[in-house]
Write an enzyme that holds these catalytic residues in place. Structure first.
Site, PDB file in Angstrom:
ATOM      1  N   ASP A 274       2.512   1.569  -0.787  1.00 20.32           N
ATOM      2  CA  ASP A 274       1.496   2.304  -0.215  1.00 20.32           C
ATOM      3  C   ASP A 274       2.198   3.593   0.595  1.00 20.32           C
ATOM      4  OD1 ASP A 274      -1.103   0.893   2.105  1.00 20.32           O
ATOM      5  OD2 ASP A 274      -0.657   2.951   1.671  1.00 20.32           O
ATOM      6  N   GLU A 472      -7.575   1.758   9.732  1.00 27.75           N
ATOM      7  CA  GLU A 472      -6.269   1.163   9.728  1.00 27.75           C
ATOM      8  C   GLU A 472      -5.832   0.739  11.348  1.00 27.75           C
ATOM      9  OE1 GLU A 472      -4.658   4.047   6.180  1.00 27.75           O
ATOM     10  OE2 GLU A 472      -3.281   2.782   7.184  1.00 27.75           O
TER      11      GLU A 472
HETATM   12  C1  GLC Z   1      -3.256   4.409   3.533  1.00 30.95           C
HETATM   13  C2  GLC Z   1      -3.764   3.029   3.200  1.00 30.95           C
HETATM   14  C3  GLC Z   1      -4.050   2.635   1.731  1.00 30.95           C
HETATM   15  C4  GLC Z   1      -4.429   4.211   1.136  1.00 30.95           C
HETATM   16  C5  GLC Z   1      -3.240   4.875   1.193  1.00 30.95           C
HETATM   17  C6  GLC Z   1      -3.465   6.284   0.573  1.00 30.95           C
HETATM   18  O1  GLC Z   1      -1.948   4.079   4.470  1.00 30.95           O
HETATM   19  O2  GLC Z   1      -2.819   1.801   3.719  1.00 30.95           O
HETATM   20  O3  GLC Z   1      -5.099   1.722   1.683  1.00 30.95           O
HETATM   21  O4  GLC Z   1      -4.729   3.851  -0.381  1.00 30.95           O
HETATM   22  O5  GLC Z   1      -2.575   5.061   2.673  1.00 30.95           O
HETATM   23  O6  GLC Z   1      -4.334   6.876   1.610  1.00 30.95           O
END
Ligand code: GLC
Length: 634
Positions: A274, A472
């Site tokens: 991530d 988030e």
């Molecule tokens: C974020 C998320 C993830 C996402 C990634 C790219 O922090 O946790 O779900 O796909 O970054 O944006």
């Protein structure tokens, strides 16, 4: 071409490419940078394997044509073979998690919580297929979806990205979403990315980036089960999770990433990190890189640190703290996914059949989104059958979410934390605009406190309330100080404690203006129909008491007309609760505790004919026995 058979042709092609690659090129393939931190020249010079647009990141002109042009430049740079550079096409990824929601004018579907309420796998598959086409229309190939969290605590800011608290619906969702997105890996397909491996839906107190304390058996039965379905559906990429399991970060967890996912479950695709997920492993970046690569991550989403990552991994390779076997295995997986997807054979982005396709955001796509909205609505209360509304009634529409397309879309829409207002969601309808289209005698209140409500002029009021957009950890609710302490995410030595959305699930404390408005209008003798726009169930006892009818609309997306169509009875309610509805804050995450008595149980929903039948298929206990047998059989 498949990853999963003993495909000699695929293996030979991968090995042939690998043999032609230098260490620098191999390490470059393991890097995913961000459009704002890397140029096409960087892709060429550092042999980068992928680029992404993080949520909210887009070319200056946020149109499909500009996205096509952007990726076409990256692709051309990657494919310009020359001395010291093997032509390997880049992948371009984005969070198209409820439609291609980063791009202006896209069809924005209900967030997953609404799809959980709709409980219609065929609908999910169709949504995924249309999402794939709108992603392809922007000239890119990969979405970081589906989110397969089984969210058990609605304090979590990502609850709306989950289809619910029970396993079975998430299993069904996983299969339908991956099949819809990837299909036969042909020209209508995009790559899916099942996320986040593993267990973020079970973090204690619903803390984002927090710790999942479950025993392995429960982790298998609940959090891993949807991934079995995604693997059976042929998902080619999986994203590691920010959370910890029993105190150890998933991004550095060899047992979870390699032994279980790649070994026991035989995942043959590409495991990605991530966003800067490696940096949470240690305050020593170099050590964190070694841990994450050796744990089994193949491609690294390192938007801010990709130069450092390349230097660090190069050092690890030279001194043997990361073996060439591990690096070759990671690159083989990346190449295998690109070959299986046909990326080498596809034309450049600007020349692909779906690029700049006029169907982007078209009426047909929006009709599907409207169907999804209608099916997602859950009727919780309907005293005196005040619903369906009469289209000729003198209806007053009020509330902060009544005429706000941005709030209907929620987080991960144009911006990471979402947007407010109507301008940035073109082609859409707010709930007010939907009402206006159906009811000639409706009017929109201009007074946030309902001062313009008049029983002489208004027969009934529709009050649309709820949350502002969030994404988030910024959407987490922290019920007490202990949770604040546990929130901290270690990032390169700095303890990150994100400011939560609130300290309670009680709507009247989070947004007192909503109860005030409902009460003011009801006090004038005007019956109030309340519609809650939110990313999760909230404690709404007092708002319910003042309302004659109450509807959970979740985060419906761009087609607010779908809400109006059901409120006026053009369609009946069919949605059922994908999460237990709390009576108090104490009910959050308490589903499995003895004596748990939510205000409305999982699966509850009314229609115009009365109670919807109990959705027995979501019965967790029988399913758990099945999943345990499944897990033991492997
Ligand atoms: C974020 C998320 C993830 C996402 C990634 C790219 O922090 O946790 O779900 O796909 O970054 O944006």
């Amino acid at each position: 071409m498949t990853l999963f058979g003993s495909d000699a042709q695929l293996r030979d092609r991968v090995n042939g490419l690998l043999a032609s690659m230098s260490l620098e090129q191999k390490i470059g393939q393991m890097v995913m940078a961000e459009r704002s931190t890397c140029s096409p020249e960087d892709v060429r010079n550092f042999h980068l394997g992928a680029v992404l647009c993080g949520s909210g990141s887009h070319p200056e002109e946020n149109t499909p044509a500009a996205w096509v042009k952007m990726n076409d430049a990256y692709w051309a740079a990657a494919m310009a073979a020359g001395p010291g550079h093997v032509a390997i096409p880049t992948l371009f990824g984005v969070d198209a998690i409820h439609g291609h929601c980063n791009v202006s004018g896209a069809t924005v579907f209900p967030h997953n919580i609404g799809l959980g309420a709709a409980a219609d796998a065929g609908l999910v598959r169709r949504i995924a297929q249309i999402t794939a086409r709108e992603v392809l229309a922007s000239g890119i190939e990969w979405t970081f979806a589906p989110n397969l969290a089984v969210a058990r605590n609605i304090c979590w800011g990502r609850s709306y990205e989950s289809v619910g608290e029970q396993v079975r619906p998430v299993v069904d969702f996983a299969r339908a979403a991956v099949e819809g997105l990837q299909g036969d890996l042909g020209e209508n397909a995009v790559l899916a990315c099942a996320k986040h491996w593993v267990g973020d839906g079970g973090n204690a107190h619903g803390i984002d980036h927090g710790n999942n304390p479950a025993e392995l058996e429960a982790l298998r039965e609940i959090d891993m089960a949807p991934y079995l379905a995604a693997l059976e559906a042929g998902v080619l990429t999986i994203m590691a999770s920010f959370n910890s399991w029993k105190g150890e970060k998933c991004h550095g967890h060899k047992f979870l990433l390699t032994d279980i996912l790649k070994g026991e479950l035989q995942f043959k695709g590409m495991l990605i990190s991530d966003w800067e997920g490696t940096t949470y492993l240690s305050d020593d970046y170099h050590s964190a890189v070694g841990q994450a690569v050796n744990a089994g991550i193949d491609m690294f989403m390192v938007p801010e640190s990709w130069h450092r990552f390349i230097e660090s991994l190069h050092q690890h390779a030279l001194n043997g703290s990361v073996s060439m076997t591990r690096i070759n295995n990671a690159v083989r997986r990346i190449l295998a996914v690109k070959i299986a997807y046909g990326l080498f054979e596809r034309p450049r982005p600007a020349a692909r059949p779906w690029s700049n396709h006029p169907s982007f955001g078209c009426a047909e796509h929006r009709n599907l989104a409207r169907e999804a909205v209608r099916k997602s609505l859950v009727l919780l209360q309907n005293r005196n059958s005040v619903l369906p509304l009469d289209k000729t009634a003198r209806l007053l529409v009020a509330g902060k979410n009544a005429h706000n397309r941005g709030h209907l879309c929620g987080g991960f829409s144009i911006e990471w934390q979402g947007v407010s207002g109507n301008e940035q969601i073109p082609g859409a309808t707010s709930i007010w605009e939907g009402v206006q289209a159906l009811a000639a005698n409706a009017s929109l209140s201009e007074d946030p406190l309902g001062g313009d409500a008049d029983p002489q002029q208004h027969d009934v009021a529709l009050v649309v309330v709820g949350e502002y957009p969030y994404a988030e950890g910024l959407g987490d609710v922290r019920l007490n100080e202990q949770m604040m302490v546990e929130t901290g995410s270690q990032m390169s030595g700095a303890m990150i404690v994100r400011e939560p959305y609130g300290r309670t699930l009680e709507l009247c404390q989070l947004h007192p203006e909503d109860l005030q408005l409902i009460s003011n209008i009801a006090a004038k003798g005007i019956p109030v129909v309340t519609v809650l726009v939110s990313g999760r169930p909230l404690v709404v006892n007092r708002e319910l008491e003042k309302s004659v009818a109450f509807v959970a609309a979740w985060l419906p997306g761009s087609e607010g007309l779908g809400v109006a169509e059901v409120l006026f009875g053009d369609y009946d309610f069919q949605g059922r609760l994908p999460f237990s509805w709390p009576r108090t804050d104490a009910d959050a995450g308490a589903q499995d505790q003895p004596g748990f008595t939510p205000l409305f149980p999982y699966g509850y929903g009314l229609s115009y004919q009365g109670m919807l039948e109990e959705n027995t298929s979501a019965n967790g206990s029988r399913l758990r026995k099945t999943l345990r047998r499944l897990a033991l059989r492997r």
